[in-house]
Design a protein around this motif. Structure first.
Motif, PDB file in Angstrom:
ATOM      1  N   SER A   1      -1.395 -13.073  21.749  1.00  0.00           N
ATOM      2  CA  SER A   1      -1.340 -11.776  21.086  1.00  0.00           C
ATOM      3  C   SER A   1      -2.701 -11.420  20.483  1.00  0.00           C
ATOM      4  O   SER A   1      -3.474 -12.286  20.059  1.00  0.00           O
ATOM      5  CB  SER A   1      -0.290 -11.800  19.978  1.00  0.00           C
ATOM      6  OG  SER A   1      -0.377 -10.637  19.170  1.00  0.00           O
ATOM      7  N   LYS A   2      -2.978 -10.130  20.416  1.00  0.00           N
ATOM      8  CA  LYS A   2      -4.219  -9.674  19.786  1.00  0.00           C
ATOM      9  C   LYS A   2      -4.166  -9.815  18.270  1.00  0.00           C
ATOM     10  O   LYS A   2      -5.189  -9.732  17.593  1.00  0.00           O
ATOM     11  CB  LYS A   2      -4.487  -8.219  20.155  1.00  0.00           C
ATOM     12  CG  LYS A   2      -3.475  -7.225  19.583  1.00  0.00           C
ATOM     13  CD  LYS A   2      -3.850  -5.797  19.939  1.00  0.00           C
ATOM     14  CE  LYS A   2      -2.870  -4.775  19.341  1.00  0.00           C
ATOM     15  NZ  LYS A   2      -3.272  -3.384  19.651  1.00  0.00           N
ATOM     16  N   TYR A   3      -2.975 -10.045  17.743  1.00  0.00           N
ATOM     17  CA  TYR A   3      -2.830 -10.150  16.287  1.00  0.00           C
ATOM     18  C   TYR A   3      -3.072 -11.581  15.815  1.00  0.00           C
ATOM     19  O   TYR A   3      -2.405 -12.517  16.254  1.00  0.00           O
ATOM     20  CB  TYR A   3      -1.428  -9.710  15.853  1.00  0.00           C
ATOM     21  CG  TYR A   3      -1.105  -8.281  16.232  1.00  0.00           C
ATOM     22  CD1 TYR A   3      -1.827  -7.214  15.700  1.00  0.00           C
ATOM     23  CD2 TYR A   3      -0.086  -7.995  17.141  1.00  0.00           C
ATOM     24  CE1 TYR A   3      -1.538  -5.894  16.056  1.00  0.00           C
ATOM     25  CE2 TYR A   3       0.209  -6.686  17.499  1.00  0.00           C
ATOM     26  CZ  TYR A   3      -0.523  -5.642  16.958  1.00  0.00           C
ATOM     27  OH  TYR A   3      -0.242  -4.345  17.311  1.00  0.00           O
ATOM     28  N   ASN A   4      -4.024 -11.712  14.918  1.00  0.00           N
ATOM     29  CA  ASN A   4      -4.335 -13.017  14.339  1.00  0.00           C
ATOM     30  C   ASN A   4      -3.977 -13.098  12.867  1.00  0.00           C
ATOM     31  O   ASN A   4      -4.062 -14.170  12.261  1.00  0.00           O
ATOM     32  CB  ASN A   4      -5.816 -13.352  14.529  1.00  0.00           C
ATOM     33  CG  ASN A   4      -6.172 -13.566  15.989  1.00  0.00           C
ATOM     34  OD1 ASN A   4      -5.502 -14.328  16.684  1.00  0.00           O
ATOM     35  ND2 ASN A   4      -7.209 -12.885  16.461  1.00  0.00           N
ATOM     36  N   ASP A   5      -3.605 -11.969  12.287  1.00  0.00           N
ATOM     37  CA  ASP A   5      -3.167 -11.964  10.894  1.00  0.00           C
ATOM     38  C   ASP A   5      -2.151 -10.842  10.702  1.00  0.00           C
ATOM     39  O   ASP A   5      -2.076  -9.904  11.513  1.00  0.00           O
ATOM     40  CB  ASP A   5      -4.353 -11.808   9.925  1.00  0.00           C
ATOM     41  CG  ASP A   5      -5.135 -10.531  10.173  1.00  0.00           C
ATOM     42  OD1 ASP A   5      -4.626  -9.428   9.859  1.00  0.00           O
ATOM     43  OD2 ASP A   5      -6.265 -10.627  10.713  1.00  0.00           O
ATOM     44  N   LEU A   6      -1.384 -10.948   9.655  1.00  0.00           N
ATOM     45  CA  LEU A   6      -0.289 -10.012   9.401  1.00  0.00           C
ATOM     46  C   LEU A   6      -0.799  -8.601   9.136  1.00  0.00           C
ATOM     47  O   LEU A   6      -0.182  -7.619   9.560  1.00  0.00           O
ATOM     48  CB  LEU A   6       0.547 -10.506   8.220  1.00  0.00           C
ATOM     49  CG  LEU A   6       1.806  -9.716   7.893  1.00  0.00           C
ATOM     50  CD1 LEU A   6       2.790  -9.742   9.066  1.00  0.00           C
ATOM     51  CD2 LEU A   6       2.486 -10.281   6.643  1.00  0.00           C
ATOM     52  N   GLN A   7      -1.898  -8.485   8.450  1.00  0.00           N
ATOM     53  CA  GLN A   7      -2.417  -7.170   8.095  1.00  0.00           C
ATOM     54  C   GLN A   7      -2.729  -6.334   9.339  1.00  0.00           C
ATOM     55  O   GLN A   7      -2.462  -5.130   9.372  1.00  0.00           O
ATOM     56  CB  GLN A   7      -3.672  -7.299   7.229  1.00  0.00           C
ATOM     57  CG  GLN A   7      -4.158  -5.970   6.650  1.00  0.00           C
ATOM     58  CD  GLN A   7      -3.141  -5.296   5.749  1.00  0.00           C
ATOM     59  OE1 GLN A   7      -2.655  -5.907   4.791  1.00  0.00           O
ATOM     60  NE2 GLN A   7      -2.788  -4.047   6.039  1.00  0.00           N
ATOM     61  N   ALA A   8      -3.287  -6.974  10.376  1.00  0.00           N
ATOM     62  CA  ALA A   8      -3.600  -6.244  11.610  1.00  0.00           C
ATOM     63  C   ALA A   8      -2.332  -5.683  12.252  1.00  0.00           C
ATOM     64  O   ALA A   8      -2.319  -4.557  12.756  1.00  0.00           O
ATOM     65  CB  ALA A   8      -4.324  -7.167  12.583  1.00  0.00           C
ATOM     66  N   LEU A   9      -1.265  -6.469  12.221  1.00  0.00           N
ATOM     67  CA  LEU A   9       0.021  -6.007  12.768  1.00  0.00           C
ATOM     68  C   LEU A   9       0.540  -4.814  11.970  1.00  0.00           C
ATOM     69  O   LEU A   9       0.965  -3.799  12.551  1.00  0.00           O
ATOM     70  CB  LEU A   9       1.029  -7.153  12.736  1.00  0.00           C
ATOM     71  CG  LEU A   9       2.462  -6.829  13.172  1.00  0.00           C
ATOM     72  CD1 LEU A   9       2.507  -6.465  14.650  1.00  0.00           C
ATOM     73  CD2 LEU A   9       3.398  -8.003  12.896  1.00  0.00           C
ATOM     74  N   ILE A  10       0.494  -4.910  10.663  1.00  0.00           N
ATOM     75  CA  ILE A  10       1.005  -3.836   9.816  1.00  0.00           C
ATOM     76  C   ILE A  10       0.143  -2.580   9.946  1.00  0.00           C
ATOM     77  O   ILE A  10       0.659  -1.456   9.926  1.00  0.00           O
ATOM     78  CB  ILE A  10       1.103  -4.311   8.355  1.00  0.00           C
ATOM     79  CG1 ILE A  10       2.187  -5.392   8.247  1.00  0.00           C
ATOM     80  CG2 ILE A  10       1.433  -3.146   7.418  1.00  0.00           C
ATOM     81  CD1 ILE A  10       2.305  -6.038   6.902  1.00  0.00           C
ATOM     82  N   ASP A  11      -1.153  -2.755  10.107  1.00  0.00           N
ATOM     83  CA  ASP A  11      -2.036  -1.596  10.297  1.00  0.00           C
ATOM     84  C   ASP A  11      -1.645  -0.808  11.538  1.00  0.00           C
ATOM     85  O   ASP A  11      -1.637   0.433  11.525  1.00  0.00           O
ATOM     86  CB  ASP A  11      -3.501  -2.054  10.413  1.00  0.00           C
ATOM     87  CG  ASP A  11      -4.091  -2.478   9.068  1.00  0.00           C
ATOM     88  OD1 ASP A  11      -3.498  -2.146   8.034  1.00  0.00           O
ATOM     89  OD2 ASP A  11      -5.140  -3.149   9.086  1.00  0.00           O
ATOM     90  N   ASP A  12      -1.293  -1.512  12.622  1.00  0.00           N
ATOM     91  CA  ASP A  12      -0.865  -0.829  13.841  1.00  0.00           C
ATOM     92  C   ASP A  12       0.484  -0.137  13.655  1.00  0.00           C
ATOM     93  O   ASP A  12       0.731   0.941  14.206  1.00  0.00           O
ATOM     94  CB  ASP A  12      -0.789  -1.825  15.002  1.00  0.00           C
ATOM     95  CG  ASP A  12      -2.141  -2.010  15.684  1.00  0.00           C
ATOM     96  OD1 ASP A  12      -3.137  -1.436  15.209  1.00  0.00           O
ATOM     97  OD2 ASP A  12      -2.198  -2.753  16.692  1.00  0.00           O
ATOM     98  N   ILE A  13       1.374  -0.764  12.880  1.00  0.00           N
ATOM     99  CA  ILE A  13       2.670  -0.137  12.594  1.00  0.00           C
ATOM    100  C   ILE A  13       2.460   1.137  11.790  1.00  0.00           C
ATOM    101  O   ILE A  13       3.095   2.165  12.040  1.00  0.00           O
ATOM    102  CB  ILE A  13       3.597  -1.119  11.839  1.00  0.00           C
ATOM    103  CG1 ILE A  13       3.977  -2.293  12.744  1.00  0.00           C
ATOM    104  CG2 ILE A  13       4.855  -0.396  11.358  1.00  0.00           C
ATOM    105  CD1 ILE A  13       4.767  -3.381  12.041  1.00  0.00           C
ATOM    106  N   LYS A  14       1.551   1.071  10.819  1.00  0.00           N
ATOM    107  CA  LYS A  14       1.248   2.254  10.008  1.00  0.00           C
ATOM    108  C   LYS A  14       0.640   3.365  10.859  1.00  0.00           C
ATOM    109  O   LYS A  14       0.950   4.546  10.676  1.00  0.00           O
ATOM    110  CB  LYS A  14       0.273   1.883   8.890  1.00  0.00           C
ATOM    111  CG  LYS A  14       0.894   1.148   7.717  1.00  0.00           C
ATOM    112  CD  LYS A  14      -0.146   0.891   6.640  1.00  0.00           C
ATOM    113  CE  LYS A  14       0.475   0.276   5.398  1.00  0.00           C
ATOM    114  NZ  LYS A  14      -0.551   0.042   4.336  1.00  0.00           N
ATOM    115  N   ALA A  15      -0.198   2.982  11.821  1.00  0.00           N
ATOM    116  CA  ALA A  15      -0.869   3.975  12.668  1.00  0.00           C
ATOM    117  C   ALA A  15       0.124   4.677  13.588  1.00  0.00           C
ATOM    118  O   ALA A  15       0.085   5.909  13.753  1.00  0.00           O
ATOM    119  CB  ALA A  15      -1.971   3.306  13.484  1.00  0.00           C
TER     120      ALA A  15
END
Length: 340
Positions: free
Chosen positions: A148-162
């Motif tokens: 996965s391109k996600y290495n931390d939780l914040q990156a995942l949440i940023d995409d959800i927010k976007a």
């Protein structure tokens, strides 16, 4: 002659009393014997999900160790009854098996969540069955595939927010139930509308992990204990755990939500429950047996093998604990707008 007649009357009366006492004794012993006969038939322990998830593993570990240690002499068979994150099983169990003390099942927070949530709820909860014992505690986790391109939780949440429609989260239980709450909790705490988060439900953690590894989901929310083998095999990355502090062993490098600036936690208890109609003697049998299990070395090894932490409560304490947990779940569902 009178003394002789009185003598025979006395003998007859004594004989009558003796017969009466014998009859009473037989009835009493018969009742005690009947109570002492439990258990006298094979047991069925149900995991209300498909294979591979926390319920399935708990049921199989329970049956295995109780049999190996001879704490229960009767055969114990495990069966899976998936559907609706446990709601299908509960409807059948409460209506058809309420008087069968040889049919037990394992559960966790979904028995509370399913009864309290708005969508796809169950009219049945822990008060419709008999809590027998809490055995373990576990925690939720957010995981992604190893590539996965996600290495931390914040990156995942940023995409959800976007754009929440472009990120798919999955879990082994129905919308509004445990895996769903674990999945949306971090985003919700960071200001995302939980109803906007795309969630796919599967019947059991095993199916949810398969969806993740098959690229049918971007991330999953589930119990961390079910992820150990996949982590060791290098198939997944775990972005967060919902415990207060870091866990040890294979999970020592997994950060908590709080470490990542999210003030949230989620404890997953697991326990054994029986039908509503269980007698005091039957409950006492399980109090004694499951306490002995919790103190047995074989059970300790089973806990370690499954990355579970021991937390034992007897029937009375477990029922009281469930009452407390019900209030916690109600508060969480209300905050998420998912309460009925």
């Amino acid at each position: 002659m009178k003394p002789k007649m009185n003598h025979w009357k006395t003998i007859a009366a004594a004989a009558l009393v003796s017969v009466s006492l014998t009859a009473c004794g037989t009835a009493t012993n018969g009742g005690s014997s009947k109570a002492a006969e439990y258990p006298e038939k094979p047991f069925i322990i149900t995991a209300p999900s498909g294979a591979g998830g926390g319920w399935d593993k708990t049921a199989r570990s329970l049956a295995k160790v109780l049999g190996e240690t001879k704490l229960v002499d009767q055969t114990m068979t495990v069966e899976n009854k998936p559907g609706g994150g446990g709601t299908v099983f509960m409807a059948e169990y409460v209506t058809k098996d309420k008087d069968d003390p040889y049919k037990l099942f394992v559960s966790s927070p979904p028995i509370l969540i399913n009864n309290l949530k708005k969508e796809g709820n169950s009219p049945y909860g822990y008060k419709d069955v008999t809590p027998l014992a809490q055995l373990t505690k576990d925690y939720g986790a957010i995981a992604v595939s190893a590539d996965s391109k996600y290495n931390d939780l914040q990156a995942l949440i940023d995409d959800i927010k976007a754009d929440a429609s472009k990120v798919t989260l999955a879990g082994g239980s129905a919308p509004g139930s445990m895996d769903h709450l674990i999945s949306v909790l971090p985003a919700f705490k960071l200001g995302v509308d939980p109803k906007a988060v795309k969630y796919l439900s599967y019947d059991g953690g095993g199916e949810a992990i398969a969806a993740l590894l098959g690229n049918n989901a971007d991330a999953i929310g589930t119990d961390i204990s079910s992820l150990g083998s996949y982590l060791k095999a290098g198939k997944i990355k775990i972005l967060a755990v919902t415990s207060n502090e870091r866990l040890g062993g294979d999970f020592k490098d997994v950060p908590t939500l709080k470490e990542q600036g999210i003030d949230a936690e989620f404890t997953i208890w697991r326990g054994v429950l029986g039908p509503k109609g269980m007698t005091a003697d039957q409950i006492a049998f399980w109090d004694k047996t499951l306490k002995a299990l919790s103190e047995n070395e074989a059970w300790t090894k089973e806990l370690q093998a499954n990355d579970w932490a021991s937390e034992y409560r007897n029937s009375t304490d477990f029922a009281a604990f469930l009452g407390e947990q019900e209030a916690v779940v109600q508060e969480m569902l209300t905050a998420l707008g998912m309460q009925k």
